[in-house]
Design an enzyme around this catalytic site. Structure first.
Site, PDB file in Angstrom:
ATOM      1  N   GLY A  55      31.798 -23.933  17.376  1.00 35.39           N
ATOM      2  CA  GLY A  55      32.070 -25.347  17.604  1.00 35.39           C
ATOM      3  C   GLY A  55      30.950 -25.984  18.396  1.00 35.39           C
ATOM      4  O   GLY A  55      30.451 -27.052  18.057  1.00 35.39           O
ATOM      5  N   ALA A  56      30.533 -25.298  19.473  1.00 37.55           N
ATOM      6  CA  ALA A  56      29.468 -25.829  20.321  1.00 37.55           C
ATOM      7  C   ALA A  56      28.980 -24.732  21.259  1.00 37.55           C
ATOM      8  O   ALA A  56      29.614 -23.682  21.377  1.00 37.55           O
ATOM      9  CB  ALA A  56      29.981 -27.011  21.134  1.00 37.55           C
ATOM     10  N   GLU A  58      26.946 -24.108  25.228  1.00 36.19           N
ATOM     11  CA  GLU A  58      26.586 -24.762  26.489  1.00 36.19           C
ATOM     12  C   GLU A  58      25.213 -24.340  27.002  1.00 36.19           C
ATOM     13  O   GLU A  58      25.088 -23.831  28.106  1.00 36.19           O
ATOM     14  CB  GLU A  58      27.664 -24.453  27.532  1.00 36.19           C
ATOM     15  CG  GLU A  58      27.738 -22.994  28.011  1.00 36.19           C
ATOM     16  CD  GLU A  58      28.516 -22.042  27.120  1.00 36.19           C
ATOM     17  OE1 GLU A  58      28.755 -22.367  25.946  1.00 36.19           O
ATOM     18  OE2 GLU A  58      28.875 -20.962  27.601  1.00 36.19           O
ATOM     19  N   HIS A  90      34.892 -29.078  27.347  1.00 36.54           N
ATOM     20  CA  HIS A  90      34.782 -27.617  27.462  1.00 36.54           C
ATOM     21  C   HIS A  90      33.331 -27.227  27.782  1.00 36.54           C
ATOM     22  O   HIS A  90      33.063 -26.473  28.716  1.00 36.54           O
ATOM     23  CB  HIS A  90      35.246 -26.998  26.133  1.00 36.54           C
ATOM     24  CG  HIS A  90      35.073 -25.511  26.016  1.00 36.54           C
ATOM     25  ND1 HIS A  90      36.140 -24.640  25.995  1.00 36.54           N
ATOM     26  CD2 HIS A  90      33.963 -24.734  25.897  1.00 36.54           C
ATOM     27  CE1 HIS A  90      35.693 -23.400  25.871  1.00 36.54           C
ATOM     28  NE2 HIS A  90      34.368 -23.423  25.806  1.00 36.54           N
ATOM     29  N   GLU A  91      32.402 -27.775  27.014  1.00 35.59           N
ATOM     30  CA  GLU A  91      30.991 -27.406  27.219  1.00 35.59           C
ATOM     31  C   GLU A  91      30.489 -27.889  28.577  1.00 35.59           C
ATOM     32  O   GLU A  91      29.704 -27.210  29.238  1.00 35.59           O
ATOM     33  CB  GLU A  91      30.122 -27.967  26.087  1.00 35.59           C
ATOM     34  CG  GLU A  91      30.540 -27.524  24.679  1.00 35.59           C
ATOM     35  CD  GLU A  91      30.737 -26.018  24.513  1.00 35.59           C
ATOM     36  OE1 GLU A  91      30.027 -25.252  25.194  1.00 35.59           O
ATOM     37  OE2 GLU A  91      31.607 -25.614  23.724  1.00 35.59           O
ATOM     38  N   HIS A  94      31.396 -25.563  31.300  1.00 39.04           N
ATOM     39  CA  HIS A  94      30.513 -24.392  31.317  1.00 39.04           C
ATOM     40  C   HIS A  94      29.257 -24.614  32.156  1.00 39.04           C
ATOM     41  O   HIS A  94      28.609 -23.653  32.560  1.00 39.04           O
ATOM     42  CB  HIS A  94      30.052 -24.064  29.899  1.00 39.04           C
ATOM     43  CG  HIS A  94      31.007 -23.198  29.126  1.00 39.04           C
ATOM     44  ND1 HIS A  94      31.633 -22.107  29.661  1.00 39.04           N
ATOM     45  CD2 HIS A  94      31.407 -23.262  27.829  1.00 39.04           C
ATOM     46  CE1 HIS A  94      32.392 -21.536  28.727  1.00 39.04           C
ATOM     47  NE2 HIS A  94      32.274 -22.218  27.610  1.00 39.04           N
ATOM     48  N   GLU A 113      35.344 -18.585  29.154  1.00 44.71           N
ATOM     49  CA  GLU A 113      35.958 -19.351  28.070  1.00 44.71           C
ATOM     50  C   GLU A 113      37.335 -19.892  28.429  1.00 44.71           C
ATOM     51  O   GLU A 113      37.664 -21.027  28.113  1.00 44.71           O
ATOM     52  CB  GLU A 113      36.027 -18.498  26.799  1.00 44.71           C
ATOM     53  CG  GLU A 113      34.657 -18.118  26.256  1.00 44.71           C
ATOM     54  CD  GLU A 113      33.714 -19.307  26.119  1.00 44.71           C
ATOM     55  OE1 GLU A 113      34.193 -20.450  25.995  1.00 44.71           O
ATOM     56  OE2 GLU A 113      32.491 -19.097  26.161  1.00 44.71           O
TER      57      GLU A 113
HETATM   58 ZN   LIG Z   1      32.944 -21.936  25.664  1.00 46.27          ZN
END
Ligand SMILES: [Zn+2]
Length: 489
Positions: A55-56, A58, A90-91, A94, A113
């Site tokens: 998805g992505a 960081e 979310h990112e 991180h 995570e």
């Molecule tokens: Zn993550």
């Protein structure tokens, strides 16, 4: 910090850059306040990548995203937009948890995570500029995420949250529902058990001591314990023991209740923990709320009921109360486990789900029934009854929760001889709802989208075939309405 966004030319029209910048700004403020550390880097770049595996990711000061999640289309459903928001959050989490402090080895991947996932939903639920429209969607979306964790934890391939990881090749296999969905759910439970203030105090201590270093689970738990003791100091919570039972074992508990009553008044109430197939035989402590509904649908919530780490927990708070029409364990969704709804309550929810006031409790009921379905404790043939409770429901995240299980039921849980009838019932439901929601074109399109996967019978197929020839217009059950189907559809 300054922000930039990069996207390939062909998707530039789909890019919601103002939303990305806005979410980032709001979220950085939220994290800085709760983590006690300024954003540790000098810029935030957002790079949309084609054919991106995850998805992505960081990278320090430079988040790379899958462009198919972030900007594949101008029309995004509410669940997709909610996810869009929490992916960014979310990112960003991180940047502290992952980049400012990094796990020593992959066995603590969940630390990165689960933390980033849980905190992203808190940031989303907090609202504020640019996030306000997702505020009430956050925990509804998370309920589906939690079910992913619970489902993976019920499989023979489950594993401890603090996993074994022999080498970096193995680490890829840890990117699953347990590391993300279950881990984040347990942090949510831990926050409920400790309280937000004690939790964030622990987090601040953690970043202060360990910034720019590598850590282990032991370091993390140690600082949370210190945060708890300094804030509450009641000696009631031993986090190392909590971690042993929740993070170093696998499989959820099956949680039921039994009560006795005299003349309609409860005289004793016990919560019983059991085990699930493929799980370790461990009793675990957690704090939950229990909701009681009376026959007029009045809801009374009994909060912070601590289930002890033993087979039976007496609940004196509920003694002396009237026997309710229905009981909802884990109302407002702070707990983790296979909560079993009793038969009488199931009938109540099948009849009244649409009338519950609290959206999150609707998600809890749906989630528990769907996990019971997986455990062969609720028949897939009853799903259309549950679905019919969604006829007046405007919330796409809730409709989505039921929808995802309909798809699974269609291919896995139904006896083959029932599939045809089931498909017809489900397709008809979504088509009827699409007609009903004509005043809300986005919701209407969402329902049409859901209908497609179930339209197998001749009548529906010949109806859909005509839609292709009439751009801008579609006719459903004789009712004509304006709608333009996308290429995907
Ligand atoms: Zn993550």
């Amino acid at each position: 910090p300054p922000q930039r966004v990069f996207v390939r030319q062909s998707l530039a029209n789909n890019l919601r850059h103002e939303l990305i910048f806005g979410i980032t700004k709001t979220t950085l403020d939220y994290y800085q306040k709760n983590f006690g550390q300024r954003y540790p880097f000098s810029k935030v770049d957002h790079v949309m990548c084609p054919d991106y595996k995850y998805g992505a990711m960081e990278n320090v000061g430079c988040i790379t995203y899958s462009d198919s999640i972030m900007c594949s289309s101008q029309q995004m459903s509410i669940p997709q937009l909610t996810f869009f928001c929490v992916v960014i959050q979310h990112e960003l989490a991180h940047m502290w948890f992952g980049n400012l402090v990094t796990m020593q080895w992959w066995n603590d991947l969940w630390l990165n995570e689960s933390f980033a996932t849980a905190l992203s939903y808190y940031a989303c639920a907090e609202g504020g500029p640019f996030v306000e429209e997702f505020k009430n969607e956050s925990w509804l979306h998370f309920a589906n995420y939690k079910r992913w964790g619970l489902s993976d934890d019920l499989q023979p391939t489950n594993h401890n949250i603090e996993a074994e990881c022999a080498n970096t090749d193995v680490s890829e296999s840890l990117i699953d529902g347990i590391t993300y969905g279950k881990g984040a759910s347990l942090l949510k439970q831990l926050i409920f058990l400790m309280g937000w203030k004690a939790f964030t105090n622990g987090i601040k201590l953690y970043f202060k001591e360990y910034k720019w270093t590598n850590t282990t689970l032991h370091d993390f738990i140690g600082k949370l314990q210190q945060g708890y003791d300094e804030t509450l100091g009641d000696g009631k919570l031993n986090l190392e023991s909590w971690a042993d039972k929740w993070l170093r074992t696998k499989g959820p508990n099956k949680i039921t209740y039994e009560f006795q009553h005299e003349e309609g008044v409860i005289t004793s109430f016990k919560i019983r923990q059991g085990f699930c197939k493929f799980g370790d035989e461990v009793f675990r402590k957690q704090s939950i709320n229990i909701g009681f509904f009376d026959q007029y649908l009045n809801f009374e919530e009994h909060q912070n009921i601590v289930i002890q780490d033993r087979e039976l927990t007496e609940v004196p708070q509920l003694v002396g109360l009237q026997v309710p029409e229905a009981i909802l364990m884990n109302s407002n969704d702070h707990g983790f486990g296979v909560f079993i709804i009793d038969d009488k309550s199931i009938r109540f929810f099948e009849e009244n789900l649409s009338k519950l006031e609290n959206q999150l409790n609707k998600a809890v009921v749906i989630g528990q029934l769907l996990i019971m379905l997986r455990q062969i404790l609720y028949p897939a043939t009853r799903l259309p009854i549950l679905l019919n409770q969604m006829m007046d429901e405007p919330n796409q995240n809730l409709i989505n929760a039921v929808y995802m299980s309909l798809v699974q039921a269609q291919s896995i849980y139904l006896p083959p001889e029932n599939v045809q009838k089931f498909n017809k019932e489900v397709a008809d439901f979504f088509l009827r709802k699409a007609v009903k929601e004509r005043a809300d074109p986005k919701l209407q399109m969402f329902c049409l989208d859901k209908a497609f996967g179930f339209m197998y019978d001749e009548e529906n197929l010949s109806m859909a075939a005509k839609w292709v020839d009439t751009p801008g217009k579609i006719e459903i059950f004789g009712e004509e309405m304006e709608a333009t189907l996308t290429e995907d559809q």
